[in-house]
Design an enzyme around this catalytic site. Structure first.
Site, PDB file in Angstrom:
ATOM      1  CG  ASN A   1     -17.944  20.216  36.865  1.00 11.39           C
ATOM      2  OD1 ASN A   1     -18.334  21.274  36.381  1.00 11.39           O
ATOM      3  ND2 ASN A   1     -18.043  19.079  36.216  1.00 11.39           N
TER       4      ASN A   1
ATOM      5  CG  HIS B   1     -23.558  23.945  36.483  1.00 21.48           C
ATOM      6  ND1 HIS B   1     -24.265  23.722  35.310  1.00 21.48           N
ATOM      7  CD2 HIS B   1     -23.395  22.733  37.055  1.00 21.48           C
ATOM      8  CE1 HIS B   1     -24.516  22.430  35.208  1.00 21.48           C
ATOM      9  NE2 HIS B   1     -24.008  21.812  36.244  1.00 21.48           N
TER      10      HIS B   1
ATOM     11  CG  HIS C   1     -18.508  17.433  30.484  1.00 19.70           C
ATOM     12  ND1 HIS C   1     -19.586  16.702  30.904  1.00 19.70           N
ATOM     13  CD2 HIS C   1     -18.174  16.935  29.263  1.00 19.70           C
ATOM     14  CE1 HIS C   1     -19.897  15.801  29.983  1.00 19.70           C
ATOM     15  NE2 HIS C   1     -19.069  15.931  28.974  1.00 19.70           N
TER      16      HIS C   1
ATOM     17  NE  ARG D   1     -23.139  17.725  29.310  1.00 20.99           N
ATOM     18  CZ  ARG D   1     -23.730  16.534  29.196  1.00 20.99           C
ATOM     19  NH1 ARG D   1     -24.108  16.101  28.011  1.00 20.99           N
ATOM     20  NH2 ARG D   1     -23.961  15.799  30.253  1.00 20.99           N
TER      21      ARG D   1
ATOM     22  NE  ARG E   1     -26.082  20.020  27.754  1.00 23.33           N
ATOM     23  CZ  ARG E   1     -26.679  18.927  28.212  1.00 23.33           C
ATOM     24  NH1 ARG E   1     -26.918  18.806  29.493  1.00 23.33           N
ATOM     25  NH2 ARG E   1     -27.038  17.961  27.400  1.00 23.33           N
TER      26      ARG E   1
ATOM     27  CD  GLU F   1     -16.236  15.604  33.924  1.00 19.42           C
ATOM     28  OE1 GLU F   1     -16.112  15.398  35.140  1.00 19.42           O
ATOM     29  OE2 GLU F   1     -17.315  15.943  33.398  1.00 19.42           O
TER      30      GLU F   1
ATOM     31  CB  THR G   1     -22.633  12.744  33.184  1.00 19.16           C
ATOM     32  OG1 THR G   1     -22.091  13.960  32.685  1.00 19.16           O
ATOM     33  CG2 THR G   1     -22.003  11.577  32.460  1.00 19.16           C
TER      34      THR G   1
ATOM     35  CD  GLU H   1     -15.290  11.418  38.567  1.00 23.72           C
ATOM     36  OE1 GLU H   1     -14.279  11.866  37.988  1.00 23.72           O
ATOM     37  OE2 GLU H   1     -16.260  12.121  38.881  1.00 23.72           O
TER      38      GLU H   1
ATOM     39  CG  HIS I   1     -23.239  12.770  38.784  1.00 26.60           C
ATOM     40  ND1 HIS I   1     -24.573  12.956  39.027  1.00 26.60           N
ATOM     41  CD2 HIS I   1     -22.994  13.328  37.583  1.00 26.60           C
ATOM     42  CE1 HIS I   1     -25.114  13.571  38.003  1.00 26.60           C
ATOM     43  NE2 HIS I   1     -24.179  13.825  37.114  1.00 26.60           N
TER      44      HIS I   1
END
Ligand code: PXP
Length: 239
Positions: free
Chosen positions: A7, A10, A43, A45, A49, A70, A101, A151, A192
């Site tokens: 992922n 970031h 993801h 969002r 963000r 996502e 999440t 998941e 996660h």
């Protein structure tokens, strides 16, 4: 061997903190795949963000990249997903004020909407997944709704491991869920809060097909470089 999804949200968080273009998530996606990631997770969002629409467009357009997008459970996000056609879509819960999440989807409460969205995605030949807390009932419902994968949220397990607290009950719960999901022909993913230690612990569950890891990989790369971090994860997953 368990597959590794990385992922890269970031990378976009760092880019956005300056409101400019560096570091570029598209370049990050290419680098991460070159060094051995099996897929790239992003993801989008609703508050944008980190990843923004132009990132999704650019990353999905490159057909050499295997992309797991996502999105939250709503028709506006679905239409964006259908427009950019990633290889995979994972439906996740979203709350504006959360830092990340925090839990899985409430699948029993959102059955009707989830079923409809999954039906559209399955028809569009996009692999579908639901991000859920590890309970047998959530898995049973995910199958009824026609998701191809689940998941399992590993946030609780990861926290217990990091805090050096007893984690066997949570691990057994995940194990039981993974076995049940495989039995009813659902592919099993996990993600996660994971790091090397949790990846090692969870890789003992042979029913898991894929891990999705983000925050730790981006952070650890600051010290050791993305190539060596991915290499270390791949070595753990090979055991
Ligand atoms: N899987 C899902 C569905 C996620 O939403 C996230 C990020 O929130 C992750 C995996 C990766 O979590 P982390 O960044 O803590 O590794």
């Amino acid at each position: 061997m368990i597959k590794l999804g990385v992922n890269i949200d970031h990378v976009a968080t760092i880019r956005n903190s300056r409101g400019e273009f560096h570091p570029d998530p598209f370049l990050a996606a290419k680098v991460v795949q070159k060094y051995g990631a099996d897929s790239i997770t992003i993801h989008l969002r609703e508050d944008r963000r980190h990843i923004i629409d132009s990132d999704v467009k650019k990353i999905c357009k490159n057909k050499k990249l295997k992309v797991n997008l996502e999105i939250g459970v709503n028709f506006k996000m679905l239409s964006i997903g259908l427009k950019y056609k990633p290889d995979y879509i994972c439906l996740v819960p979203e709350r504006r004020k959360e830092i990340t999440t925090e839990g899985g989807l409430n699948v029993s409460k959102n059955k009707f909407k989830l079923k409809k969205i999954l039906q559209i995605l399955n028809k569009a030949k996009i692999r579908t997944s639901l991000f859920i807390n590890p309970t047998l009932n959530n898995i049973k419902i995910s199958k009824e709704l026609n998701s191809q994968c689940v998941e399992l949220h590993t946030g609780k397990l990861s926290r217990l491991v990091k805090q050096k607290r007893k984690f066997t009950d949570e691990l057994n719960k995940i194990k039981k869920c993974a076995k049940y999901a495989k039995k009813i022909e659902l592919k099993v993913h996990a993600g996660h809060g994971m790091d090397y230690k949790t990846a090692e612990i969870l890789s003992s569950i042979k029913e898991i097909n894929e891990f999705n890891i983000g925050h730790f990989i981006v952070g650890e790369s600051f010290f050791y470089g993305i190539k060596s971090v991915i290499k270390k994860f791949k070595k753990i997953l090979k055991k």
